[in-house]
Design an enzyme around this catalytic site. Structure first.
Site, mmCIF file in Angstrom:
data_model
loop_
_atom_site.group_PDB
_atom_site.id
_atom_site.type_symbol
_atom_site.label_atom_id
_atom_site.label_comp_id
_atom_site.label_asym_id
_atom_site.label_seq_id
_atom_site.Cartn_x
_atom_site.Cartn_y
_atom_site.Cartn_z
ATOM 1 N N ASP A 76 0.827 -1.216 0.000
ATOM 2 C CA ASP A 76 0.000 0.000 0.000
ATOM 3 C C ASP A 76 0.857 1.260 0.000
ATOM 4 O O ASP A 76 0.553 2.240 -0.679
ATOM 5 C CB ASP A 76 -0.923 0.012 1.223
ATOM 6 C CG ASP A 76 -2.093 -0.940 1.077
ATOM 7 O OD1 ASP A 76 -2.342 -1.419 -0.047
ATOM 8 O OD2 ASP A 76 -2.767 -1.213 2.094
ATOM 9 N N GLU A 80 -9.534 0.231 3.782
ATOM 10 C CA GLU A 80 -8.849 1.319 3.095
ATOM 11 C C GLU A 80 -7.539 0.818 2.498
ATOM 12 O O GLU A 80 -6.922 -0.109 3.014
ATOM 13 C CB GLU A 80 -8.565 2.480 4.048
ATOM 14 C CG GLU A 80 -9.799 3.246 4.511
ATOM 15 C CD GLU A 80 -10.431 4.095 3.410
ATOM 16 O OE1 GLU A 80 -9.866 4.175 2.305
ATOM 17 O OE2 GLU A 80 -11.505 4.655 3.659
ATOM 18 N N CYS A 81 -7.089 1.490 1.430
ATOM 19 C CA CYS A 81 -5.870 1.077 0.732
ATOM 20 C C CYS A 81 -4.604 1.651 1.352
ATOM 21 O O CYS A 81 -3.509 1.321 0.940
ATOM 22 C CB CYS A 81 -5.942 1.518 -0.724
ATOM 23 S SG CYS A 81 -5.964 3.319 -0.915
ATOM 24 N N GLY A 82 -4.746 2.510 2.332
ATOM 25 C CA GLY A 82 -3.574 3.145 2.928
ATOM 26 C C GLY A 82 -3.525 4.630 2.646
ATOM 27 O O GLY A 82 -2.943 5.406 3.390
ATOM 28 N N LEU A 83 -4.153 5.051 1.553
ATOM 29 C CA LEU A 83 -4.120 6.457 1.153
ATOM 30 C C LEU A 83 -4.818 7.349 2.172
ATOM 31 O O LEU A 83 -4.454 8.503 2.341
ATOM 32 C CB LEU A 83 -4.788 6.608 -0.218
ATOM 33 C CG LEU A 83 -4.544 7.915 -0.981
ATOM 34 C CD1 LEU A 83 -3.056 8.154 -1.180
ATOM 35 C CD2 LEU A 83 -5.261 7.872 -2.316
#
Length: 265
Positions: free
Chosen positions: A131, A239-242
Protein backbone atom coordinates in the site's frame (compact mmCIF):
# COMPACT_ATOMS: atom_id res chain seq x y z
CA UNK A 1 -15.50 36.37 15.89
CA UNK A 2 -14.81 34.16 12.86
CA UNK A 3 -17.72 33.38 10.56
CA UNK A 4 -18.06 31.78 7.13
CA UNK A 5 -18.38 35.24 5.59
CA UNK A 6 -15.09 36.45 7.11
CA UNK A 7 -12.92 33.51 6.03
CA UNK A 8 -10.08 34.45 3.70
CA UNK A 9 -10.02 33.33 0.06
CA UNK A 10 -8.12 31.09 -0.16
CA UNK A 11 -8.11 29.80 3.40
CA UNK A 12 -5.07 30.48 5.53
CA UNK A 13 -3.51 27.24 6.73
CA UNK A 14 -3.28 25.51 9.11
CA UNK A 15 -6.94 25.52 10.09
CA UNK A 16 -7.80 25.66 13.78
CA UNK A 17 -10.23 23.00 15.08
CA UNK A 18 -12.80 25.75 15.59
CA UNK A 19 -12.56 26.98 12.00
CA UNK A 20 -12.75 23.39 10.68
CA UNK A 21 -15.89 22.80 12.74
CA UNK A 22 -17.39 26.04 11.42
CA UNK A 23 -16.66 25.07 7.82
CA UNK A 24 -18.13 21.58 8.24
CA UNK A 25 -21.30 22.97 9.82
CA UNK A 26 -21.67 25.18 6.74
CA UNK A 27 -20.79 22.56 4.11
CA UNK A 28 -23.08 19.94 5.68
CA UNK A 29 -26.06 22.04 4.62
CA UNK A 30 -24.98 22.28 0.97
CA UNK A 31 -25.47 20.08 -2.09
CA UNK A 32 -22.33 18.51 -3.66
CA UNK A 33 -22.24 21.07 -6.49
CA UNK A 34 -22.34 23.87 -3.92
CA UNK A 35 -19.60 22.24 -1.86
CA UNK A 36 -17.40 22.02 -4.95
CA UNK A 37 -18.11 25.63 -5.90
CA UNK A 38 -17.17 26.69 -2.36
CA UNK A 39 -13.96 24.63 -2.55
CA UNK A 40 -12.86 26.32 -5.78
CA UNK A 41 -13.13 29.67 -4.02
CA UNK A 42 -11.64 28.76 -0.66
CA UNK A 43 -9.28 25.77 -0.83
CA UNK A 44 -5.66 26.60 -1.76
CA UNK A 45 -3.79 24.64 -4.45
CA UNK A 46 -6.75 22.30 -4.97
CA UNK A 47 -6.46 19.04 -6.93
CA UNK A 48 -8.66 15.96 -7.30
CA UNK A 49 -7.22 12.55 -6.50
CA UNK A 50 -9.13 9.85 -8.33
CA UNK A 51 -9.03 6.18 -9.24
CA UNK A 52 -11.98 6.89 -11.57
CA UNK A 53 -14.57 5.25 -9.36
CA UNK A 54 -18.18 6.36 -9.69
CA UNK A 55 -18.11 9.04 -7.01
CA UNK A 56 -14.93 10.58 -8.39
CA UNK A 57 -16.47 10.56 -11.86
CA UNK A 58 -19.52 12.40 -10.54
CA UNK A 59 -17.25 15.08 -9.07
CA UNK A 60 -15.32 15.38 -12.35
CA UNK A 61 -18.57 15.87 -14.26
CA UNK A 62 -19.94 18.39 -11.75
CA UNK A 63 -16.73 20.41 -11.81
CA UNK A 64 -16.79 20.54 -15.62
CA UNK A 65 -20.14 22.35 -15.33
CA UNK A 66 -19.09 24.68 -12.51
CA UNK A 67 -15.86 26.04 -13.94
CA UNK A 68 -13.89 26.18 -17.18
CA UNK A 69 -10.70 25.51 -15.17
CA UNK A 70 -11.46 22.54 -12.91
CA UNK A 71 -8.85 21.33 -10.41
CA UNK A 72 -6.28 19.06 -12.11
CA UNK A 73 -6.58 15.31 -11.56
CA UNK A 74 -4.05 13.04 -9.87
CA UNK A 75 -4.23 9.35 -10.79
CA UNK A 76 -2.10 6.87 -8.86
CA UNK A 77 -1.21 4.12 -11.31
CA UNK A 78 -0.43 1.10 -9.11
CA UNK A 79 0.53 -0.84 -12.28
CA UNK A 80 -2.08 -3.44 -11.28
CA UNK A 81 -5.30 -1.79 -12.44
CA UNK A 82 -7.71 -3.67 -14.71
CA UNK A 83 -7.34 -2.91 -18.41
CA UNK A 84 -10.92 -1.56 -18.28
CA UNK A 85 -9.76 1.06 -15.77
CA UNK A 86 -6.99 2.24 -18.08
CA UNK A 87 -9.52 2.40 -20.92
CA UNK A 88 -11.79 4.54 -18.73
CA UNK A 89 -8.93 6.93 -17.96
CA UNK A 90 -8.51 7.58 -21.68
CA UNK A 91 -12.26 8.04 -22.15
CA UNK A 92 -12.41 10.60 -19.33
CA UNK A 93 -9.40 12.48 -20.71
CA UNK A 94 -11.10 12.71 -24.10
CA UNK A 95 -14.48 13.86 -22.74
CA UNK A 96 -13.44 16.37 -20.07
CA UNK A 97 -9.95 17.56 -21.08
CA UNK A 98 -9.10 18.12 -17.41
CA UNK A 99 -5.32 18.18 -16.82
CA UNK A 100 -4.22 14.77 -15.54
CA UNK A 101 -1.06 13.90 -13.58
CA UNK A 102 -0.17 10.19 -13.39
CA UNK A 103 2.10 8.92 -10.63
CA UNK A 104 3.52 5.39 -10.40
CA UNK A 105 5.55 3.62 -7.70
CA UNK A 106 9.00 5.18 -7.32
CA UNK A 107 11.41 4.19 -10.09
CA UNK A 108 8.91 1.67 -11.48
CA UNK A 109 7.36 2.05 -14.91
CA UNK A 110 6.12 -1.50 -15.44
CA UNK A 111 4.98 -4.50 -13.40
CA UNK A 112 8.35 -6.08 -14.19
CA UNK A 113 10.16 -3.09 -12.67
CA UNK A 114 8.03 -3.30 -9.53
CA UNK A 115 8.45 -7.05 -9.06
CA UNK A 116 12.19 -6.86 -9.66
CA UNK A 117 12.36 -4.47 -6.73
CA UNK A 118 9.77 -5.95 -4.35
CA UNK A 119 9.23 -9.53 -5.52
CA UNK A 120 6.03 -11.09 -6.75
CA UNK A 121 2.67 -10.72 -4.99
CA UNK A 122 3.87 -8.16 -2.45
CA UNK A 123 0.21 -7.52 -1.64
CA UNK A 124 0.13 -11.02 -0.13
CA UNK A 125 3.50 -11.09 1.63
CA UNK A 126 3.45 -7.53 3.02
CA UNK A 127 0.20 -5.67 2.49
CA UNK A 128 1.27 -2.49 4.31
CA UNK A 129 4.47 -2.13 2.30
CA UNK A 130 2.49 -2.73 -0.90
CA UNK A 131 0.00 0.00 0.00
CA UNK A 132 2.79 2.41 0.85
CA UNK A 133 4.72 1.67 -2.36
CA UNK A 134 1.84 1.91 -4.83
CA UNK A 135 -0.41 4.53 -3.20
CA UNK A 136 1.00 6.42 -0.23
CA UNK A 137 4.52 7.27 -1.46
CA UNK A 138 3.39 8.22 -5.00
CA UNK A 139 0.64 10.42 -3.52
CA UNK A 140 3.03 12.23 -1.19
CA UNK A 141 5.46 12.68 -4.09
CA UNK A 142 2.68 14.14 -6.22
CA UNK A 143 1.61 16.54 -3.47
CA UNK A 144 5.19 17.72 -2.95
CA UNK A 145 6.01 18.16 -6.66
CA UNK A 146 2.71 19.84 -7.53
CA UNK A 147 2.42 21.94 -4.37
CA UNK A 148 -0.91 20.35 -3.41
CA UNK A 149 -2.54 21.67 -0.24
CA UNK A 150 -6.06 20.33 -0.70
CA UNK A 151 -7.60 17.38 -2.55
CA UNK A 152 -11.09 16.34 -3.59
CA UNK A 153 -11.83 12.68 -2.79
CA UNK A 154 -14.58 10.27 -3.81
CA UNK A 155 -15.26 8.93 -0.31
CA UNK A 156 -18.80 8.61 1.05
CA UNK A 157 -20.15 7.75 4.51
CA UNK A 158 -22.46 5.09 3.05
CA UNK A 159 -19.41 3.07 1.97
CA UNK A 160 -19.04 2.13 5.64
CA UNK A 161 -15.90 1.01 7.44
CA UNK A 162 -13.57 3.87 8.30
CA UNK A 163 -15.74 6.17 6.18
CA UNK A 164 -18.96 5.87 8.19
CA UNK A 165 -18.36 9.07 10.18
CA UNK A 166 -17.06 11.10 7.23
CA UNK A 167 -17.25 14.91 7.33
CA UNK A 168 -17.30 17.23 4.28
CA UNK A 169 -13.80 18.56 5.05
CA UNK A 170 -10.99 16.81 6.92
CA UNK A 171 -7.37 17.57 7.76
CA UNK A 172 -4.99 14.60 7.77
CA UNK A 173 -1.87 14.10 9.89
CA UNK A 174 0.30 15.95 7.33
CA UNK A 175 -1.98 19.00 7.24
CA UNK A 176 -3.48 18.12 3.85
CA UNK A 177 -7.10 19.22 3.42
CA UNK A 178 -9.43 16.49 2.12
CA UNK A 179 -12.77 17.50 0.67
CA UNK A 180 -15.50 14.86 0.44
CA UNK A 181 -18.24 16.61 -1.58
CA UNK A 182 -20.49 13.56 -1.94
CA UNK A 183 -20.06 12.43 1.68
CA UNK A 184 -23.83 12.09 2.19
CA UNK A 185 -24.77 10.43 -1.10
CA UNK A 186 -25.76 6.77 -1.29
CA UNK A 187 -24.70 4.38 -4.04
CA UNK A 188 -28.11 4.50 -5.82
CA UNK A 189 -27.97 8.31 -6.01
CA UNK A 190 -24.45 8.15 -7.45
CA UNK A 191 -25.60 5.62 -10.05
CA UNK A 192 -28.60 7.79 -10.89
CA UNK A 193 -26.38 10.82 -11.52
CA UNK A 194 -23.98 8.81 -13.69
CA UNK A 195 -26.86 7.54 -15.85
CA UNK A 196 -28.76 10.84 -16.06
CA UNK A 197 -25.68 12.80 -17.06
CA UNK A 198 -24.15 10.22 -19.39
CA UNK A 199 -20.92 10.10 -17.38
CA UNK A 200 -18.34 7.51 -18.53
CA UNK A 201 -18.07 4.52 -16.21
CA UNK A 202 -15.93 1.43 -15.82
CA UNK A 203 -17.21 -1.43 -18.02
CA UNK A 204 -16.61 -3.83 -15.11
CA UNK A 205 -19.55 -2.28 -13.24
CA UNK A 206 -21.93 -3.98 -15.68
CA UNK A 207 -20.22 -7.33 -15.05
CA UNK A 208 -20.96 -7.77 -11.34
CA UNK A 209 -18.37 -5.44 -9.82
CA UNK A 210 -19.45 -2.47 -7.68
CA UNK A 211 -16.11 -0.98 -6.52
CA UNK A 212 -13.02 -1.44 -8.67
CA UNK A 213 -9.44 -1.37 -7.41
CA UNK A 214 -6.41 -3.48 -8.33
CA UNK A 215 -7.23 -6.67 -10.23
CA UNK A 216 -5.69 -8.88 -7.54
CA UNK A 217 -7.85 -7.51 -4.71
CA UNK A 218 -11.20 -6.92 -6.42
CA UNK A 219 -13.95 -9.49 -6.98
CA UNK A 220 -17.56 -9.43 -8.06
CA UNK A 221 -20.19 -9.00 -5.35
CA UNK A 222 -23.31 -11.03 -4.71
CA UNK A 223 -26.90 -9.84 -4.47
CA UNK A 224 -27.47 -7.74 -1.36
CA UNK A 225 -23.77 -7.32 -0.54
CA UNK A 226 -22.31 -3.91 0.31
CA UNK A 227 -20.78 -1.63 -2.28
CA UNK A 228 -17.20 -2.35 -1.21
CA UNK A 229 -17.74 -6.02 -0.31
CA UNK A 230 -15.70 -7.03 -3.34
CA UNK A 231 -12.56 -5.28 -2.10
CA UNK A 232 -9.95 -7.18 -0.05
CA UNK A 233 -12.24 -10.17 0.51
CA UNK A 234 -11.35 -12.21 3.61
CA UNK A 235 -9.23 -9.45 5.11
CA UNK A 236 -10.00 -6.99 7.88
CA UNK A 237 -9.36 -4.05 5.64
CA UNK A 238 -11.49 -1.16 4.37
CA UNK A 239 -8.85 1.32 3.09
CA UNK A 240 -5.87 1.08 0.73
CA UNK A 241 -3.57 3.15 2.93
CA UNK A 242 -4.12 6.46 1.15
CA UNK A 243 -6.54 7.59 3.84
CA UNK A 244 -4.67 6.15 6.82
CA UNK A 245 -2.13 7.98 8.96
CA UNK A 246 0.81 8.80 6.69
CA UNK A 247 3.49 8.71 9.39
CA UNK A 248 2.34 5.31 10.66
CA UNK A 249 2.35 3.90 7.13
CA UNK A 250 5.80 5.33 6.43
CA UNK A 251 7.23 3.90 9.66
CA UNK A 252 5.83 0.44 8.86
CA UNK A 253 7.24 0.55 5.33
CA UNK A 254 10.69 1.63 6.55
CA UNK A 255 10.72 -1.15 9.13
CA UNK A 256 9.77 -3.73 6.51
CA UNK A 257 12.47 -2.42 4.16
CA UNK A 258 15.11 -2.66 6.90
CA UNK A 259 14.10 -6.24 7.69
CA UNK A 260 14.24 -7.16 4.01
CA UNK A 261 17.77 -5.75 3.73
CA UNK A 262 18.93 -8.05 6.52
CA UNK A 263 17.62 -11.23 4.91
CA UNK A 264 20.25 -13.59 3.42
CA UNK A 265 20.46 -13.40 -0.35
Amino acid sequence: MTSIETLSKPLQLPLTPGVLELINAHLSQLQPEQILAWAIEYLPNLYQTTAFGLTGLVAIDMLSKITTSPPPLIFLDTLYHFKETYELVEEVKLKYRTPLHVYKPAECYTVEDFEARYGQKLWESDEDTYDFAVKVEPARRAYAELGVQAVITGRRASQGGDRASLQPLEVDSTGLLKLNPLFEWSFPIVEWYITENNVPRNKLLSQGYRSVGDWHSTVKVGEGQGERAGRWVGREKTECGLHKDYFTMKKQAMRASAEQDHLPR
